[in-house]
Design an enzyme around this catalytic site. Structure first.
Site, short mmCIF file in Angstrom:
data_model
loop_
_atom_site.label_atom_id
_atom_site.label_comp_id
_atom_site.label_asym_id
_atom_site.label_seq_id
_atom_site.Cartn_x
_atom_site.Cartn_y
_atom_site.Cartn_z
CG HIS A 138 -1.95 -0.99 1.32
ND1 HIS A 138 -3.11 -0.86 0.71
CD2 HIS A 138 -1.81 -2.16 1.63
CE1 HIS A 138 -3.87 -1.78 0.85
NE2 HIS A 138 -3.31 -2.81 1.37
CE LYS A 163 -6.25 14.23 -0.39
NZ LYS A 163 -6.30 12.86 -1.11
NE ARG A 164 -3.69 10.55 9.74
CZ ARG A 164 -3.12 9.49 10.28
NH1 ARG A 164 -4.01 8.47 10.58
NH2 ARG A 164 -1.89 9.63 11.08
CE LYS A 168 -2.29 11.11 2.66
NZ LYS A 168 -3.24 9.98 1.57
CB THR A 194 -10.22 4.78 -1.40
OG1 THR A 194 -9.67 5.24 -0.09
CG2 THR A 194 -9.19 3.62 -2.01
CE LYS A 225 -13.74 6.06 0.47
NZ LYS A 225 -12.74 6.09 1.63
C1 26V Z 1 1.86 2.31 7.45
C2 26V Z 1 2.40 2.22 8.62
C3 26V Z 1 3.76 2.32 8.56
C4 26V Z 1 4.32 1.41 9.45
C5 26V Z 1 3.81 1.76 11.07
C6 26V Z 1 2.30 1.76 11.06
C7 26V Z 1 1.62 2.01 9.89
C8 26V Z 1 0.37 2.01 9.79
C9 26V Z 1 -0.30 2.22 8.61
C10 26V Z 1 0.37 2.38 7.45
C11 26V Z 1 -0.62 2.54 6.44
C12 26V Z 1 0.02 3.37 5.05
C13 26V Z 1 -0.36 2.87 4.09
C14 26V Z 1 -1.64 3.31 3.65
O1 26V Z 1 -2.51 3.79 4.33
N1 26V Z 1 -1.57 3.59 2.34
C15 26V Z 1 -2.85 3.97 1.73
O2 26V Z 1 -3.57 2.73 1.33
C16 26V Z 1 -4.68 3.02 0.39
C17 26V Z 1 -5.40 1.74 0.19
O3 26V Z 1 -4.61 1.05 -0.50
C18 26V Z 1 -4.32 3.88 -0.66
O4 26V Z 1 -5.46 4.31 -1.41
C19 26V Z 1 -3.36 5.02 -0.50
O5 26V Z 1 -3.03 5.73 -1.41
C20 26V Z 1 -2.33 4.56 0.45
O6 26V Z 1 -1.72 5.92 1.08
#
Ligand code: 26V
Length: 823
Positions: A368, A559-560, A565, A666, A670
């Site tokens: 992701h 968004k975050r 971003k 995503t 929406k």
């Molecule tokens: C990453 C990490 C890094 C390690 C520590 C904890 C932690 C927790 C969550 C994340 C998630 C980051 C990845 C994420 O949210 N990616 C998003 O995924 C979406 C669904 O595929 C995508 O639409 C977004 O573009 C992408 O940023």
């Protein structure tokens, strides 16, 4: 094959679901389960009563579904995710089950009303952002399409923090979502598994082979909580199983016997902290021991449960890949590869080669993010201490894997170093992404560009080794929540014209295209948007005390908060518009409300500065009596429920990440589905959205991913952009010199200095084209009819981005299940 209907018929008396029956159940639940007198019951009491009435009916269907899946020996899909961003469940359940109308009427007759009581429900916010929300959409889709799909995760006591804004700054408050009890979960105190940490290995030989026993250390108990997830318009109910940590025996008897009561209690508390809180980071690896323990905790319980169910159904372990597919939602659950190997080799005494073939046949992995700082690595020393047997298994996996690499690339020591699961370059680290790729038979990116970049960069060596392992599966969203529920007026309008098949087949929306030329339909579409904007304006007024006009263009970035971003780029545009107003150069400018919402990771200092800047700019711009064109709103505590209110009211969707950084997005889907036009870079799924809606119906600007890479190679010189554009220079100078923070003029010195020297996301490079694109937005918005046509074409052409298409692609290309004939 049996169908759900046939299994349901075996049951003598399923609970009736008409208005009168619901009314009866609700009243009964209020009195006997909630313990309240209908005359004095509060909204929350009613909420719980309705939820109980609904859950009785859900759990019945859950039992039929389980019976059917067991009888029919279907292949099961297990989705392993650290995050599920579900939001509120009542309305979702009512609509999926078809109880919405009768329930409204029942409550009416009971003297209360659904709209007020649903507001009392807390969001289940067990996720950070896109990755967690995707997991929730996938669960909805699997249930709605009758796929035998199970979610596994953690039942965090505290989910995503609540964001307050105080004096313009983010403050975090704990999310105590379980405070009033949770009617949607079924605790399963008998479904428990031990999970071990620390300890040491004892080697012994059996028939000449070395065997390992993992002994001592600490044991924690994982206890299951089941969240049944009903499908839309069918009788299928799948299950999300979340694990909570419990102390082994409520108190350690040894300490008790030694009379050390306090020590016994303390150990109980320490074990139970594992599932206490969701880590609120979404773009930087945390590297904390507790996080590793969370990951292993839920993975170990889930894998034990999966293997138990498989054996319990009478299958042999050799049949595992035939009957089970496990999807890793990013690398967070990647330790599952080693855990399954441990169970197969140590507990079930399978030979390594056979165990490995089973493991690879079962797992697949979704990536992701490309952001290097988000890629998980764990220090070998930490892994060795917390999970000694897993570290050893990872070494063995790596040994076999690197032999294969050497065989394929003879003499190339560099590729061996690059591919190794152990990174030797910065202290010894376990690369979780490598473990996930090596242990899976399929790896996917979440949008076309993202998968391309994975193949070209992050996983290039893996791609050369195993090209057919990589596939692209573009993300999607559930139309049940993001159109039918969030935008009921638009849903009704659409249904009046094309019927309601679109809820389960979103490609039907293309049948709306001819309606674009129908003035009456256009009028209807315009009215819906207008009402949604009025609704949002009323909420902004109520919660923030600010008046915004629904006549203005609602320009939305939700968004975050993250540098990549580029909320800062948006802020620079806002200031530019404001300056044009101040200079009297804004005659042509359309009145605009720029809305932001989003949370920053509590430790991400620069992201928090960005929030503060947005609020400082809002303060000045909104209070300038000479400004009648530009307003800025930061809506606090962005969550699923807030999204569902903002999205239907948006005219313009900001998707402005530096090309090559947003894996998919995503929110972009929406917003476009709800008739917002996108202003965006050629990044993530924006590229595919442009293809779908047509390039005349989207505002694309800025560098593409190649241009970004080229500029990086050539050396990005922000100062050149600063020098070349007067409006940009002015906006930056104003921020830097304290125009928006007169009480503390130096507040944004560092932020601006950063933009002018080392900003990796190259905000300034895209500024000029971004402002140009916004001028095109203004020009179009002045022609309301032309705007409306494009907005409608966006809605009509977004069918591809249904999560149902995404899930079917996983089913066929990754999980090896053919879902046809399952309804
Ligand atoms: C990453 C990490 C890094 C390690 C520590 C904890 C932690 C927790 C969550 C994340 C998630 C980051 C990845 C994420 O949210 N990616 C998003 O995924 C979406 C669904 O595929 C995508 O639409 C977004 O573009 C992408 O940023």
């Amino acid at each position: 094959m049996k169908t759900l209907e046939m299994v349901h018929e075996q049951d003598p008396q399923p609970l009736p679901c008409d208005k009168d029956a619901l009314k009866e159940s609700i009243r009964d639940a209020l009195i006997h389960a909630v313990g309240k007198d209908p005359r004095s019951a509060t909204h929350r009491d009613w909420l719980h009563a309705v939820s109980y009435a609904v859950r009785e009916r859900i759990i019945e269907r859950r039992m039929y579904t389980k019976r059917l899946f067991d009888q029919e020996q279907v292949k099961r899909v297990y989705y392993l995710s650290m995050e599920y961003l579900i939001g509120r469940m009542l309305v979702n359940s009512l609509m999926n089950l078809g109880f919405y109308e009768p329930c409204c009427e029942a409550l009416e007759e009971l003297g209360t009303n659904l709209h007020e009581i649903v507001e009392m429900e807390s969001d289940a916010a067990l996720g950070n952002g896109g990755l967690g929300r995707l997991a929730a959409c996938i669960l909805d889709s699997m249930a709605s399409q009758c796929l035998p799909g199970y979610g596994y995760g953690i039942r965090y006591e505290f989910g995503m923090f609540h964001q307050g804004i105080e004096h313009g700054e983010q403050v975090e408050h704990p999310d105590n979502w379980l405070r009033y009890g949770n009617p949607w979960e079924f605790p399963r105190p008998e479904k428990i598994y031990p999970v071990r940490f620390y300890g040491y290995l004892v080697e012994h030989r059996e028939r000449g082979e070395p065997r390992y026993h993992w002994e001592d250390g600490e044991e924690v108990i994982a206890m299951a909580y089941d969240f049944p997830t009903p499908g839309y318009g069918n009788k299928n109910v799948n299950n999300l199983r979340l694990w909570a940590a419990k102390a082994t025996r409520d108190f350690d008897l040894d300490y008790f016997n030694e009379g050390d009561y306090i020590r016994a209690v303390q150990e109980k508390i320490e074990s139970e902290t594992i599932s206490m809180v969701l880590y609120p980071n979404d773009a930087t690896a945390i590297g904390r021991e507790l996080r590793l323990k969370q990951e292993y905790f839920f993975v170990s319980a889930s894998i034990q449960d999966i293997v138990f169910r498989h054996l319990d159904l009478g299958h042999g372990l050799d049949k595992l890949p035939e009957m089970v597919a496990i999807q890793l939602n990013d690398t967070h659950p990647a330790i599952a590869v080693a855990e399954l190997m441990r169970l197969l080799v140590d507990t079930h005494e399978l030979p390594w080669r056979q165990a490995w073939a089973i493991t690879q046949g079962v797992f697949s992995y979704t990536n992701h993010t490309l952001m290097p700082e988000a890629l998980e690595t764990w220090p070998v020393a930490l892994m060795e201490r917390v999970l000694p047997r897993h570290m050893q298994i990872i070494y063995d996996i790596n040994f076999h894997f690197l032999n294969e690499v050497r065989h394929n690339f003879p003499g190339d020591n560099d590729i061996v170093r690059r591919l190794s699961i152990i990174d030797e370059s910065q202290g010894r680290q376990v690369r979780m992404a490598h473990l996930a790729v090596v242990g899976s038979h399929m790896v996917n990116g979440v949008a076309a560009l993202h998968t391309d970049l994975l193949k070209k960069h992050l996983f290039n060596d893996f791609y050369r080794l195993w090209p057919s392992r990589f596939v692209s599966i573009t993300n999607g969203i559930t139309p049940r929540l993001w159109l039918n529920q969030a935008n009921p007026d638009l849903a009704a309008l659409i249904t009046r014209h094309i019927g309601d098949d679109w809820t389960m087949d979103l490609s039907q929306l293309q049948r709306l295209e001819p309606q674009v030329n129908d003035a009456q339909f256009r009028e209807g579409f315009a009215q819906v948007k207008r009402r949604n904007k009025e609704h949002l304006a009323a909420l902004v007024k109520q919660h923030m005390g600010i008046t915004i006009s629904p006549d203005a263009l609602f320009d939305v970035q939700i968004k975050r908060i993250h540098e990549y971003k580029r909320q800062l780029l948006n802020v620079l545009h806002v200031i530019t518009c404001y300056n044009r107003v101040r200079d009297g150069r804004a005659k042509e400018q359309v009145p605009r409300v720029t809305l932001f919402a989003g949370k920053a990771a509590p430790s991400y200092v620069r992201a928090k500065q960005i929030i503060r800047l947005i609020n400082d700019v809002a303060d000045v711009v909104n209070h300038d009596p000479a400004n009648d064109k530009q307003q800025v709103i930061f809506i606090p505590n962005y969550d699923v429920s807030t999204a569902a209110v903002i999205i239907p009211a948006a005219d313009l969707s900001e998707q402005i990440s530096t090309a090559g950084t947003e894996a998919s997005g995503t929110g972009n889907m929406k917003l476009a589905l709800n008739g917002a036009l996108t202003i965006g870079t050629l990044d993530g799924a924006n590229i595919e959205i442009r293809e779908a809606v047509g390039e005349d119906n989207i505002f694309i600007f800025g560098m593409n991913a190649d241009a970004v890479a080229q500029l990086k190679r050539d050396g990005y010189r922000p100062w050149d952009f600063y020098a070349a554009n007067e409006e940009l220079r002015r906006a930056l100078d104003m921020i830097r010199d304290g125009f928006f923070s007169p009480q503390e003029p130096g507040r944004y010195h560092d932020l601006i200095h950063h933009l002018l020297t080392e900003d990796q996301y190259m905000v300034l490079a895209d500024y000029e084209d971004y402002v140009r694109a916004h001028e095109a937005v203004d020009a179009l918005y002045r022609n309301q009819e032309a705007w409306l046509r494009k907005a409608m074409l966006n809605t009509a052409r977004m069918g591809y981005f249904s999560i149902d298409r995404t899930v079917m692609q996983y089913a066929r290309e990754v999980w090896g299940i053919s879902p046809e004939g399952w309804v």
